[in-house]
Design a protein around this motif. Structure first.
Motif, short mmCIF file in Angstrom:
data_model
loop_
_atom_site.label_atom_id
_atom_site.label_comp_id
_atom_site.label_asym_id
_atom_site.label_seq_id
_atom_site.Cartn_x
_atom_site.Cartn_y
_atom_site.Cartn_z
N LYS A 178 0.82 -1.21 0.00
CA LYS A 178 0.00 0.00 0.00
C LYS A 178 0.86 1.27 0.00
CE LYS A 178 -3.98 -2.21 0.47
NZ LYS A 178 -5.09 -2.11 -0.49
N ILE A 179 2.13 1.14 0.40
CA ILE A 179 3.02 2.31 0.40
C ILE A 179 3.38 2.65 -1.05
CG2 ILE A 179 5.23 3.24 1.19
CD1 ILE A 179 5.11 1.31 3.53
N PRO A 180 3.14 3.89 -1.50
CA PRO A 180 3.33 4.25 -2.91
C PRO A 180 4.67 3.85 -3.51
CG PRO A 180 2.22 6.02 -1.76
CD PRO A 180 2.58 5.01 -0.72
N MET A 181 5.77 3.91 -2.75
CA MET A 181 7.08 3.65 -3.34
C MET A 181 7.47 2.18 -3.33
SD MET A 181 9.55 5.14 -0.32
CE MET A 181 11.07 4.81 -1.20
N VAL A 182 6.60 1.29 -2.87
CA VAL A 182 6.91 -0.14 -2.82
C VAL A 182 6.40 -0.82 -4.08
CG1 VAL A 182 6.55 -2.32 -1.59
CG2 VAL A 182 6.89 -0.20 -0.30
N GLY A 183 7.34 -1.21 -4.96
CA GLY A 183 6.99 -1.95 -6.16
C GLY A 183 7.11 -3.45 -5.93
N ASP A 184 6.93 -4.21 -7.00
CA ASP A 184 6.95 -5.67 -6.88
C ASP A 184 8.30 -6.19 -6.38
OD1 ASP A 184 4.34 -5.93 -7.69
OD2 ASP A 184 4.83 -6.22 -9.81
N LYS A 185 9.40 -5.64 -6.87
CA LYS A 185 10.71 -6.13 -6.48
C LYS A 185 10.98 -5.87 -5.00
CE LYS A 185 12.99 -5.89 -10.99
NZ LYS A 185 14.11 -5.29 -11.78
N THR A 186 10.65 -4.65 -4.54
CA THR A 186 10.85 -4.33 -3.13
C THR A 186 9.96 -5.19 -2.25
OG1 THR A 186 11.39 -2.04 -3.70
CG2 THR A 186 10.82 -2.48 -1.41
N PHE A 187 8.72 -5.41 -2.69
CA PHE A 187 7.80 -6.25 -1.93
C PHE A 187 8.34 -7.68 -1.79
CE2 PHE A 187 4.25 -9.31 -1.91
CZ PHE A 187 3.66 -8.97 -0.71
N GLN A 188 8.83 -8.22 -2.89
CA GLN A 188 9.36 -9.59 -2.86
C GLN A 188 10.60 -9.67 -1.96
OE1 GLN A 188 9.96 -10.56 -6.98
NE2 GLN A 188 7.78 -10.41 -7.46
N LEU A 189 11.45 -8.65 -2.05
CA LEU A 189 12.66 -8.64 -1.23
C LEU A 189 12.32 -8.62 0.25
CD1 LEU A 189 15.78 -8.32 -1.01
CD2 LEU A 189 15.41 -5.85 -1.13
N LEU A 190 11.40 -7.74 0.65
CA LEU A 190 11.03 -7.63 2.05
C LEU A 190 10.22 -8.84 2.52
CD1 LEU A 190 10.11 -3.83 2.15
CD2 LEU A 190 12.17 -4.91 3.07
N SER A 191 9.39 -9.39 1.63
CA SER A 191 8.57 -10.54 2.00
C SER A 191 9.43 -11.74 2.35
CB SER A 191 7.62 -10.91 0.85
OG SER A 191 6.64 -9.92 0.68
N ARG A 192 10.57 -11.87 1.67
CA ARG A 192 11.44 -13.03 1.91
C ARG A 192 11.98 -13.06 3.33
NH1 ARG A 192 13.11 -12.49 -3.69
NH2 ARG A 192 14.85 -11.13 -3.11
N ILE A 193 12.03 -11.90 3.99
CA ILE A 193 12.51 -11.89 5.38
C ILE A 193 11.35 -11.62 6.35
CG2 ILE A 193 14.85 -11.20 4.75
CD1 ILE A 193 14.14 -8.36 5.68
N GLY A 194 10.13 -11.85 5.85
CA GLY A 194 8.97 -11.78 6.73
C GLY A 194 8.34 -10.43 6.92
N ILE A 195 8.75 -9.44 6.16
CA ILE A 195 8.17 -8.09 6.28
C ILE A 195 7.04 -7.95 5.28
CG2 ILE A 195 8.60 -5.61 6.21
CD1 ILE A 195 11.50 -6.16 6.85
N ARG A 196 5.80 -8.06 5.75
CA ARG A 196 4.66 -7.98 4.84
C ARG A 196 3.65 -6.90 5.27
NH1 ARG A 196 5.89 -13.40 5.44
NH2 ARG A 196 6.63 -14.41 3.52
N THR A 197 3.68 -6.51 6.51
CA THR A 197 2.77 -5.46 6.97
C THR A 197 3.55 -4.18 7.26
OG1 THR A 197 2.94 -5.99 9.32
CG2 THR A 197 1.28 -7.19 8.03
N ILE A 198 2.85 -3.07 7.19
CA ILE A 198 3.48 -1.77 7.46
C ILE A 198 3.97 -1.71 8.91
CG2 ILE A 198 3.04 0.71 7.64
CD1 ILE A 198 1.24 0.51 5.22
N HIS A 199 3.27 -2.35 9.82
CA HIS A 199 3.68 -2.35 11.22
C HIS A 199 5.07 -2.98 11.39
CE1 HIS A 199 3.64 -4.05 15.44
NE2 HIS A 199 3.50 -2.75 15.64
N THR A 200 5.26 -4.14 10.75
CA THR A 200 6.56 -4.82 10.84
C THR A 200 7.65 -3.96 10.21
OG1 THR A 200 5.40 -6.93 10.64
CG2 THR A 200 7.78 -6.97 10.36
#
Length: 382
Positions: A178-200
């Motif tokens: 939902k954060i405007p500057m987060v594209g698919d690549k950044t999302f995948q990178l962060l997801s791999r280490i468990g960062i999927r919510t804005i709170h985390t």
């Protein structure tokens, strides 16, 4: 004084424009875009239920939603209605930024003591719907990031207010997408280490984020924490970018002149994309050896695509260069700029062209703006 920043977004803008003129399109899956090899420029909520999304290849969209009606789109109508909405909003607020053809930021800081910022925004939205016949959503908060995310959550035809105390509770459960500057690549990178919510994400150490994604790490952390100091930039239709070449020796070498114009268009289009602009007007300028100067311009659908702008520039040159006389100067200018990322030109682009631009821009960013380009824009005699 707390800031009061509003984000307004015309709901499924291209679809809404078509339905405004044809009520028979109401309630059916609708796709706006190019031909079989083109991509989706916009789609209705009915089509989105089947998984159809903007920038998706038309062929894929129709496999997901075979009953969808595909419309090529009316570029001129969309541009005109965008201008109508811009004028409605601009005359009612002290400070407005046109972020793209269909979204706006308003700075209403200090207006609450006169009327109430939320009520003021609500009446502006109602005026847009009444006068332009288009649905619009908005969110009011203390900065651009939170208000933009809020609008996305409020759609369709939604209204939301997120005060300072509500920002963290509002953002925390949302996906980092939902954060405007987060594209698919950044999302995948962060997801791999468990960062999927804005709170985390908001609890991640800034240095760790910077090590992972570079300089943008700090900015991403700030947005996850609801911090955004970016101002609302006053909107102006008169903004432009341009370039021109004065020849050391006057020339009428048509091959060289057209090569030069093609190269100018490519360089300016690259600049548009880097600065996140779309242009709606192309202007060509020539100066004859006797110093007579002539210009010619053409309106285009908002775009930042090389192939479109180069074609229009060359066509204008053919029309304005009417004398058999040497030239001492050629110039090219793009005006009527609005902020946006490769939006209305989706009507003409194929998925191959979009991929090509992404690759070319990556190479230019890494090795310089002259590292790659169309053969027609290069001077092989150098």
């Amino acid at each position: 004084m707390n800031r009061a920043i509003v984000h307004m977004d015309l709901d499924t803008f291209f679809v809404s424009c078509e339905r405004r003129n044809n009520s028979q399109l109401d309630g059916i899956p609708l796709i706006i875009g190019g031909g079989d090899r083109g991509v989706v420029a916009s789609c209705s909520y009915e089509a989105r239920k089947f998984g159809v999304r903007s920038a998706m290849p038309i062929r894929m969209a129709l496999r997901l939603c075979p009953d969808a009606k595909v419309i090529r789109g009316d570029h001129e109508m969309y541009s005109n209605l965008s201008h109508v909405v811009t004028e409605i909003i601009q005359e009612k607020v002290p400070l407005m930024e046109k972020a793209s053809i269909d979204e706006f930021y308003l700075d209403l800081s200090g207006m609450d003591k006169f009327f109430g910022c939320y009520q003021w925004t609500k009446e502006i939205a109602e005026a847009v719907t009444k006068e332009a016949g288009l649905p619009i959503s908005f969110a009011l908060s203390t900065n651009k990031t939170v208000s933009k995310i809020g609008t996305g959550e409020a759609k369709p035809v939604g209204r939301m207010e997120i005060n300072e105390m509500e920002i963290k509770p509002f953002l925390n459960p949302l996906s980092i997408k939902k954060i405007p500057m987060v594209g698919d690549k950044t999302f995948q990178l962060l997801s791999r280490i468990g960062i999927r919510t804005i709170h985390t994400l908001s609890e991640m150490p800034v240095l760790v984020l910077q090590q992972m994604i570079g300089l943008n790490g700090k900015e991403l952390w700030k947005k996850a924490n609801g911090i955004d100091e970016n101002p609302v930039v006053p909107y102006s239709e008169r903004k432009s970018i341009s370039t021109e070449r004065t020849f050391t020796s006057d020339t009428m070498d048509m091959i060289e002149l057209k090569r030069l114009i093609s190269g100018m268009a490519e360089q300016l289009a690259y600049q548009l994309r880097q600065e996140k602009w779309l242009t709606s007007t192309v202007v060509i300028k020539i100066r004859y050896a006797n110093f007579d100067t002539e210009t010619k311009q053409c309106k285009v659908s908002y775009t930042s695509a090389d192939h479109t702008l180069s074609r229009v520039a060359l066509d204008l040159f053919n029309k304005v260069y009417t004398r058999r006389m040497r030239l001492r100067l050629v110039g090219l200018r793009f005006t009527g700029l609005v902020h946006g990322n490769h939006q209305m030109n989706l009507f003409e682009d194929t998925e191959e062209q979009m991929s090509l631009y992404q690759t070319m821009d990556y190479i230019k960013n890494r090795f310089g703006s002259d590292a790659v380009g169309r053969a027609s824009g290069f001077d092989f005699g150098k």
